[in-house]
Design a protein around this motif. Structure first.
Motif, PDB file in Angstrom:
ATOM      1  N   SER A  79       0.822  -1.204   0.000  1.00 39.84           N
ATOM      2  CA  SER A  79       0.000   0.000   0.000  1.00 39.84           C
ATOM      3  C   SER A  79       0.862   1.263   0.000  1.00 39.84           C
ATOM      4  N   LYS A  80       1.933   1.249   0.827  1.00 40.61           N
ATOM      5  CA  LYS A  80       2.829   2.416   0.872  1.00 40.61           C
ATOM      6  C   LYS A  80       3.539   2.600  -0.464  1.00 40.61           C
ATOM      7  N   GLN A  83       1.160   4.193  -2.795  1.00 39.01           N
ATOM      8  CA  GLN A  83       1.036   5.617  -2.464  1.00 39.01           C
ATOM      9  C   GLN A  83       2.262   6.387  -2.939  1.00 39.01           C
ATOM     10  N   ASP A  86       2.022   6.925  -6.631  1.00 38.76           N
ATOM     11  CA  ASP A  86       1.085   8.014  -6.923  1.00 38.76           C
ATOM     12  C   ASP A  86       1.718   9.372  -6.649  1.00 38.76           C
TER      13      ASP A  86
END
Length: 335
Positions: A79-80, A83, A86
C-alpha cells in the motif's frame, strides 16, 4: 528310634518353610523396588516431557503470529509503495506543469521585449519620418501628391494577395490602386505583381504593360478574381521587381500594398532590400518604395495584431530607407 526320626523330620520341615518365606519376601521386595523405580522414572519422564510439548506449542503459536504480522506488514508495504508511486506521478506532473508555466513566462517576457523593441523602432521611424517630411517641404523641385513623390516614369504594384486581404480589403485596395493611377496621368510603363513575385499578366512577364486606358481598366477588372498564393511577406516581390525592371535610365516607384507581415525578421527584410536596392552615384536608391497599410487585423474580429504591428513597423522603415512614403489607412470601406 522312631521318636527321634520324627523330631528330625519336623525340624527340617520348619526350616524349609522359613527359607521359603525369606526367599518370597526377598523376591517381593525386589519386585516392589522394581515397581517403585519404574513409577518414579515414568513420572519424571512425563514431568520432563510436558515442558517440551508446551514449548513447541508456544513456538508454533508465536510462528503463526509472526506469519500473520508479516502478511499485514507486506500488505502495508504494498500500500505504501502504491502511495509512493502516486506521489511520484504527481510530482512528475507538477514538474511538467511548472516547466510549461516557466516556458510560457519566458515566451511572454520575450514577446513583451519584442513588442517594446517594435514600439521603440516605430517611434524612432515615425520621428525620423516627420523630420524627413518637414525637410521635404523646403524642396520645391519635388512634385508631391498627398505627401507622395510622383516624379517616377514607371510604377510597379506589389500586392499582398493573402486571404485576409482578399476577403476584407479588396474593394478598398482596388480604390487605392485607382487613386495611385490617377496621380500618374501618364507613365512609360506599369507592372502588377503579388508579394511572391508572380505576375498578374503572364504575357507581360519581364516586360512593361503599356499605359493605356484599356490596360488600366484591365488591371482593375483582373483584380476581382486574382488570388495567387501569398506568404504575407513583400521581400520576394520587391526583389523580383528590382532585378527584372531596374535600369539606370528609368525612374521607378514600387507601391507595396498589404496588411500584415509573417516573416521571421524585420531586420533581415530591410538588409535584404538594402543590398539589392543600393544607392546610386547620386546618393538615391535605384527605385523608390512606397507602402500602403490596410488595417484588416485591427478592425476584423480575431485579427492578428502582432503581425499587423510588425507590418507597420517594417513598412515605415522600408519606405524611409528607400526614398518613399508609408501611408496607413484607417478604414476598409471604399470612400
Amino acid at each position: 528310634m522312631s521318636r527321634g526320626r520324627r523330631r528330625e523330620r519336623g525340624q527340617m520341615a520348619e526350616i524349609s518353610i522359613s527359607f521359603l518365606d525369606v526367599i518370597s519376601c526377598g523376591f517381593g521386595a525386589i519386585v516392589l523396588l522394581l515397581l517403585i523405580a519404574k513409577t518414579v522414572e515414568s513420572t519424571a519422564f512425563e514431568q520432563s516431557a510436558n515442558p517440551l510439548k508446551s514449548s513447541v506449542a508456544e513456538l508454533q503459536h508465536q510462528l503463526f503470529e509472526i506469519r500473520g504480522e508479516t502478511t499485514i506488514l507486506n500488505r502495508d508495504l504494498i500500500s505504501k509503495q502504491e502511495q509512493l508511486s502516486d506521489i511520484e506521478l504527481r510530482i512528475a506532473r507538477l514538474q511538467s506543469e511548472l516547466a510549461s508555466v516557466r516556458r510560457q513566462r519566458d515566451a511572454v517576457a520575450q514577446v513583451d521585449t519584442t513588442e517594446h523593441d517594435k514600439l521603440s523602432l516605430a517611434l524612432q521611424v515615425l520621428t525620423e519620418e516627420m523630420k524627413r517630411l518637414l525637410a521635404q517641404q523646403n524642396r520645391p523641385d519635388r512634385q508631391l501628391v498627398g505627401g507622395i513623390p510622383v516624379d517616377s516614369e514607371y510604377i510597379i504594384f506589389i500586392v499582398d494577395t493573402s486571404g485576409s486581404m482578399f476577403n476584407y480589403a479588396w474593394p478598398r485596395l482596388r480604390q487605392e490602386m485607382l487613386h495611385i493611377l490617377d496621380i500618374y496621368p501618364r507613365v512609360k510603363g506599369i507592372q502588377v505583381m503579388n508579394d511572391m513575385g508572380g505576375y498578374m499578366f503572364t504575357s507581360y512577364r519581364d516586360k512593361w504593360i503599356p499605359d493605356t486606358p484599356a490596360r488600366r481598366k484591365a488591371i482593375i477588372e483582373r483584380l476581382s478574381h486574382w488570388t495567387p498564393f501569398s506568404n504575407s511577406s513583400p521581400v520576394e516581390g520587391v526583389q523580383q521587381a528590382i532585378r527584372r525592371f531596374y535600369a539606370p535610365d528609368r525612374k521607378i516607384s514600387l507601391y507595396v500594398l498589404g496588411d500584415d507581415f509573417t516573416g521571421d525578421s524585420i531586420a533581415h527584410v530591410l538588409n535584404t532590400v538594402e543590398k539589392i536596392n543600393r544607392e546610386g552615384r547620386s546618393g538615391e536608391r535605384l527605385v523608390r518604395i512606397h507602402t500602403i497599410g490596410f488595417p484588416v487585423h485591427f478592425l476584423v474580429k480575431g485579427g492578428n495584431l502582432q503581425t499587423a504591428t510588425r507590418f507597420a513597423a517594417l513598412m515605415r522603415e522600408l519606405s524611409y530607407r528607400n526614398g518613399g512614403t508609408f501611408v496607413g489607412l484607417n478604414g476598409l470601406k471604399p470612400e
